[in-house]
Enzyme design. Structure first.
Site, mmCIF file in Angstrom:
data_model
loop_
_atom_site.group_PDB
_atom_site.id
_atom_site.type_symbol
_atom_site.label_atom_id
_atom_site.label_comp_id
_atom_site.label_asym_id
_atom_site.label_seq_id
_atom_site.Cartn_x
_atom_site.Cartn_y
_atom_site.Cartn_z
ATOM 1 N NE ARG A 14 35.194 43.641 51.766
ATOM 2 C CZ ARG A 14 36.373 43.658 51.862
ATOM 3 N NH1 ARG A 14 36.945 44.693 53.416
ATOM 4 N NH2 ARG A 14 37.686 42.638 51.943
ATOM 5 C CG ASP A 15 39.219 45.486 50.544
ATOM 6 O OD1 ASP A 15 39.268 45.910 51.700
ATOM 7 O OD2 ASP A 15 40.508 45.017 50.224
ATOM 8 C CG HIS B 199 42.943 40.585 49.259
ATOM 9 N ND1 HIS B 199 42.295 41.181 49.131
ATOM 10 C CD2 HIS B 199 43.665 42.268 50.232
ATOM 11 C CE1 HIS B 199 41.025 42.145 49.934
ATOM 12 N NE2 HIS B 199 42.336 42.846 50.397
ATOM 13 C CG HIS C 135 45.407 46.933 49.524
ATOM 14 N ND1 HIS C 135 44.240 47.200 49.751
ATOM 15 C CD2 HIS C 135 44.995 45.957 50.312
ATOM 16 C CE1 HIS C 135 42.900 46.815 49.934
ATOM 17 N NE2 HIS C 135 43.626 45.897 50.960
ATOM 18 C CB CYS D 293 41.661 48.665 55.019
ATOM 19 S SG CYS D 293 41.544 48.080 56.517
ATOM 20 C CG ASN E 207 41.658 45.778 46.898
ATOM 21 O OD1 ASN E 207 40.502 46.229 47.589
ATOM 22 N ND2 ASN E 207 42.206 44.747 48.213
#
Ligand code: ZN
Length: 302
Positions: free
Chosen positions: A13-14, A205, A207, A238, A247
């Site tokens: 996903r990310d 979470h 980055h 993002c 990430n």
């Protein structure tokens, strides 16, 4: 007692959502299966958002359908509003991941909600999941800083976490959406939020935009975070956060923790193989370091 930290694989996903190369549904399913084979037990499999805004996630339903149920694996669907939550529940994901935003400017750009509105919508999403017999968790985005407003008041984040905890999620996450946090801030905010929501666990979470990602992971683990998000190969970004890098890489986090005596349940050699496969599919080198340098000592399985 052995220390253990859970990893959530967010690559599907990310990791993918900011990539210009559109992965086929079959390759997304293959990516998720390879992560499961490497030991991942919680995976963000898709986001149920407006496909015009995030084309990479337009096949969310198809991914979940083709994947099917996976024994012992929690398939997470990221959602930003009730409409997305209904889509995710209808196609059978195991857990909803809602997003509350610490700053108004980012909230309005990312999901059309002010910070307060995002907290209320996330609480409604958690309630909807629970009513459907599913679980839900909430991530507080821009918890360490906003690309438009700058610094975020930690007291505001703690207050959001306290309100969100009342909705009954399984955990609350602190996200450094744009990669500005440093370990001292992580230590302080994880401790403050843990104290505010105990016994609910804290997930983090990060980055790696400014090369502080792994240092922040370690600070969070030392401060008692139970779960860490990571993306295979360090893929990601993002679409609504200018300049945000990927990430922290799953293989880098797995290596760091294994060699520090913290169990993750992940197989480093299989992660590296999966990351190299993903690099081939994406047609480019991925940012994570351990896949390039290899494990140490040589042949170590981590
Ligand atoms: Zn992210």
């Amino acid at each position: 007692m052995t220390r253990a930290v859970e990893l959530v694989e967010v690559g599907p996903r990310d990791g993918l959502q900011n990539e210009s190369v559109l992965l086929s549904t079959a390759n997304k399913v293959e990516l998720i299966r390879r992560c499961v084979a490497a030991g991942a037990r919680r995976i963000e499999v898709a986001s149920f958002v407006n496909p015009r805004k995030v084309p990479q996630m337009a096949d969310a339903e198809a991914v979940v359908e083709e994947l099917g149920e996976l024994e012992g694996v929690t398939r997470i669907g990221l959602v930003l509003n009730l409409r997305g939550a209904e889509r995710a529940l209808a196609c059978g994901v195991d857990q909803l991941g809602a997003v509350a935003v610490a700053s108004d400017s980012f909230g309005i750009r990312n999901q059309g909600q002010t910070s307060t509105q995002s907290v209320e919508e996330a609480a409604r999403i958690v309630a909807l999941a629970r009513a459907a017999g599913r679980s839900a968790q909430v991530t507080i985005a821009t918890a360490f800083g906003c690309p438009f407003e700058g610094a975020v008041d930690p007291a505001h984040v703690v207050q959001m976490a306290r309100r969100l905890a009342q909705a009954g999620p399984v955990e609350i996450a602190l996200a450094d959406t744009i990669g500005v946090a440093v370990p001292a801030e992580v230590t302080a905010l994880v401790a403050a939020v843990r104290a505010a929501i105990a016994p609910l666990p804290v997930r983090v979470h990060f980055h790696d935009t400014r090369n502080t990602g792994l240092a922040n992971v370690w600070a969070a683990v030392e401060a008692g975070a139970a779960t860490v998000d990571a993306s295979l190969g360090g893929l990601g970004g993002c679409p609504f956060a200018p300049g945000a890098a990927g990430n922290v890489g799953t293989e880098d986090v797995a290596y760091l923790l294994a060699r520090s005596g913290v169990e993750t349940g992940l197989d480093l050699a299989k992660l590296i193989a999966a990351s190299q496969w993903l690099s081939g599919v994406m047609g480019k080198a991925l940012p994570a370091s351990v896949s390039r340098a290899g494990p140490f000592p040589s042949g170590e399985q981590g």
